[in-house]
Design a protein around this motif. Structure first.
Motif, mmCIF file in Angstrom:
data_model
loop_
_atom_site.group_PDB
_atom_site.id
_atom_site.type_symbol
_atom_site.label_atom_id
_atom_site.label_comp_id
_atom_site.label_asym_id
_atom_site.label_seq_id
_atom_site.Cartn_x
_atom_site.Cartn_y
_atom_site.Cartn_z
ATOM 1 N N GLU A 36 -21.106 14.528 -88.279
ATOM 2 C CA GLU A 36 -21.516 13.936 -87.240
ATOM 3 C C GLU A 36 -22.070 14.708 -86.131
ATOM 4 O O GLU A 36 -21.878 14.766 -84.648
ATOM 5 N N GLU B 161 -32.515 3.056 -89.608
ATOM 6 C CA GLU B 161 -32.016 3.246 -88.157
ATOM 7 C C GLU B 161 -33.067 3.138 -87.170
ATOM 8 O O GLU B 161 -32.729 2.307 -86.357
ATOM 9 N N VAL C 209 -27.192 6.695 -88.234
ATOM 10 C CA VAL C 209 -26.087 5.884 -88.005
ATOM 11 C C VAL C 209 -25.746 5.046 -89.048
ATOM 12 O O VAL C 209 -24.691 4.519 -89.167
ATOM 13 N N SER D 116 -20.404 3.632 -86.133
ATOM 14 C CA SER D 116 -21.538 2.794 -86.081
ATOM 15 C C SER D 116 -21.388 1.582 -87.019
ATOM 16 O O SER D 116 -22.077 0.919 -87.381
ATOM 17 N N PHE E 172 -22.447 -2.215 -83.430
ATOM 18 C CA PHE E 172 -23.498 -1.188 -83.052
ATOM 19 C C PHE E 172 -24.742 -1.995 -83.087
ATOM 20 O O PHE E 172 -24.975 -2.754 -83.918
ATOM 21 N N SER F 278 -27.220 11.096 -79.730
ATOM 22 C CA SER F 278 -25.910 11.415 -79.727
ATOM 23 C C SER F 278 -25.020 11.330 -78.751
ATOM 24 O O SER F 278 -23.796 10.886 -79.110
ATOM 25 N N TYR G 130 -24.143 7.436 -79.363
ATOM 26 C CA TYR G 130 -23.190 7.408 -80.460
ATOM 27 C C TYR G 130 -21.870 7.893 -80.328
ATOM 28 O O TYR G 130 -20.892 7.047 -80.322
ATOM 29 N N SER H 258 -19.868 5.549 -77.828
ATOM 30 C CA SER H 258 -19.969 3.945 -78.194
ATOM 31 C C SER H 258 -20.660 3.119 -77.152
ATOM 32 O O SER H 258 -20.200 2.118 -76.718
#
Length: 624
Positions: free
Chosen positions: A221, A323, A337, A343, A347, A615, A618, A621
């Motif tokens: 990640e 995605e 993701v 995710s 998500f 990024s 993600y 959240s």
């Protein structure tokens, strides 16, 4: 073998206890049986991984007659630690489920970053749980020492040659058992997913495995900030807003920074939405877009619908295409993701949005839906029905990747007809696979473009043929009258070249077609991430969502048209006037096509903000 059986019993007993504890959810639709069967497969795989090292060590020691005196303490340490690890994670599982409704996962690992706060919390509110865990570990350790006090390890070393052969065979079995399957990908959580209830899918795992898998995923990640440098969240969103056609005052939700209210252009009864995601269909395979003359069916359709002639993919993998099209998420340097841990639920996807609007949501795929973690991601984020190869009514041709595109479209046609009979609107994502190496497709369907049958060009031509056959049926079906179809590629095949980002290989076809969709050729610069907002607008669905893509039913000024592409660690933000390339640890490279009032510094900041946005959302959240 004794340790293997003991740990297998522990894991199975623990899962059974959890199933009984959660009986209100596990007894529904016989979910408990699926959980126990899937769980046994995961446990066998987990323990095979554990046993590979000791079996390898014993085999080498027996063959070389070296290290015998160290064998017993090493084996004792390894297997005892494994046993204690398994016991520990299973004992803490009920407490974790009560708190998070999941098995221990990445959250468990993330909390380890704050030992002071965590230990303070544990000693304050979880004294009984701590005592129970320590007691279980003590008993497990004593059991382990008793097992090793037996003389078996000394006696079996006498028959070295025979034992070496046995251990080698067991080692091979463990490699196979660890993989867990003979299919394209080894066993994984997505393969065990079967329900939209995330806990039921998690119960199919064991907590040692789920935590280890989360740790592995976290290593993948690495966000764009690691490559392009830092930028404050305030500056990121300031740049995103100034580059957008959406007024900055609409960004009001601090918990979801990109969330805005989108007003649909169509105001009638909500329409069905079908996305036909085409495997590896770059513009170079589409005659209408200047490519090879192997797409007569799509060429014909492009003259009948809303055809985008200047639209680009965000990446080079199927999951990157999924995605972009399904979530509207901008590309990053990390994995899609679809495959990342944080995710897998809560998500944003357009399926999740449509589900909240009382739509039936569905994914249809001719292969195994657990591939690339699709099944797990979809079930956790709004898709309620998964129709993959095992559920197909009829398969006339099965290749390496599953049912042929014809079989796929035939199944889709049946599904749409059934869904249309119900009163609720539906959304379906149909993902093709025939145009994928090794390019398997049925004989005697097309006149071959290449002399050798199983080539990329011939597979693309067959995929086009199958698409044409589907639309001949669809136009005669009842669902045609109230359904919007989009034909769009996930990516081009085999992207390569000497450029930082080979932009020409990101050019893909995109066509919206259906009753009431006017035929036109749209030359505006656009991206895969624009499809989600556009489809929702055409279907008559207004509401809040976090997608930054444009609703292409609106007028998009030339200065705002853009596309974003991620190629390995390189990123490009492309407009009609310029291209800004970002590379790891280097200054931005800017190529101007026309005069642009923005300075190089301003262009670099704009590109960097878009590269870092995904990024950031993600990690925090904030994309839901």
């Amino acid at each position: 073998m004794s340790f293997y059986l003991v740990m297998l019993f522990v894991l199975s007993f623990s899962r059974l206890a959890l199933v009984l504890w959660q009986s209100e959810r596990t007894l529904m639709n016989d979910a408990w049986l699926t959980i126990l069967i899937n769980g046994l497969r995961i446990d066998i795989s987990t323990l095979c991984y554990v046993m590979i090292f000791p079996l390898l060590l014993v085999t080498l020691s027996l063959l070389t007659s070296k290290g015998m005196k160290y064998l017993k303490p090493i084996l004792f340490f390894w297997l005892t630690v494994a046993l204690l690890g398994v016991i520990f994670f299973e004992v803490i599982t009920p407490t974790f489920i009560l708190e998070y409704d999941l098995r221990p996962n990445r959250l468990f690992i993330e909390y380890l970053i704050y030992p002071k706060e965590v230990f303070s919390m544990l000693f304050s509110g979880y004294k009984i749980e701590i005592a129970t865990c320590l007691l279980a570990l003590f008993i497990s350790y004593k059991f382990s020492t008793l097992l090793f006090r037996k003389s078996w390890i000394n006696s079996i070393l006498l028959a070295k040659k025979t034992l070496a052969v046995v251990c080698f065979l067991l080692l091979l079995l463990c490699f196979l058992g660890a993989r867990g399957t003979l299919s394209h990908r080894p066993i994984n959580p997505a393969m065990m997913s079967f329900s939209t209830d995330h806990l039921l899918n998690d119960l199919s795992l064991n907590s040692f495995y789920s935590t280890a898998f989360a740790l592995k995923q976290m290593q993948l990640e690495k966000g764009s900030e690691s490559f392009y440098g830092k930028m404050s969240a305030e500056n990121i969103f300031s740049e995103i807003q100034s580059a957008s056609i959406i007024s900055p005052d609409l960004y009001k939700n601090s918990a979801v920074p990109t969330q805005t209210y989108h007003q649909a252009s169509y105001q009638g009864k909500p329409k069905n939405i079908v996305i036909l995601l085409q495997e590896s269909l770059g513009a170079r395979y589409v005659n209408f877009l200047g490519g090879l003359p192997i797409s007569p069916e799509l060429d014909t359709l492009m003259a009948q619908g809303w055809n985008f002639t200047n639209l680009y993919a965000t990446g080079t993998r199927s999951v990157r295409g999924i995605e972009a099209v399904i979530t509207g998420f901008p590309p990053t340097t990390s994995r899609s993701v679809v495959k990342l841990g944080k995710s897998q639920q809560n998500f944003f996807t357009i399926a999740q949005f449509l589900k909240s609007k009382n739509y039936q949501t569905q994914f249809i795929y001719g292969g195994e839906s657990h591939f690339d973690n699709m099944k797990s991601f979809f079930l956790g984020n709004g898709f309620t029905d998964i129709v993959d190869l095992p559920k197909f009514d009829q398969v006339d041709f099965e290749g390496s990747w599953g049912a042929s595109d014809e079989d796929l479209y035939n199944q889709a046609h049946r599904e749409f007809a059934l869904l249309n009979q119900q009163e609720r609107p539906f959304f379906s994502l149909v993902f093709t696979s025939s145009n994928h190496s090794p390019y398997d497709f049925p004989d005697n369907k097309i006149s071959l473009y290449d002399e050798t049958k199983n080539t990329r060009n011939n597979a693309a031509k067959y995929a086009d043929y199958a698409l044409g056959q589907f639309f001949k049926k669809a136009k005669q079906a009842d669902y045609w009258n109230n359904t919007i179809f989009v034909i769009i590629a996930d990516h081009d095949s085999r992207v390569g070249g000497a450029e930082l980002v080979p932009i020409e290989h990101f050019h893909i076809p995109a066509l919206i077609i259906g009753k009431g969709i006017a035929a036109k050729q749209d030359t505006r610069l656009a991206s895969q991430i624009d499809m989600g907002p556009t489809l929702l607008s055409l279907a008559g669905l207004s509401g809040n969502h976090p997608m930054i893509g444009y609703d292409l039913t609106q007028v998009i000024p030339k200065s705002k048209q853009r596309a974003m592409m991620q190629y390995d660690k390189n990123f490009v933000f492309m407009t009609l006037d310029d291209k800004t390339f970002l590379q790891p640890d280097k200054l931005a490279l800017i190529i101007r096509n026309n005069d642009n009032e923005l300075s190089n510094d301003a262009l670099a900041k704009r590109a960097k903000a878009h590269a870092l946005l995904g990024s950031y959302l993600y990690e925090t959240s904030q994309y839901h």
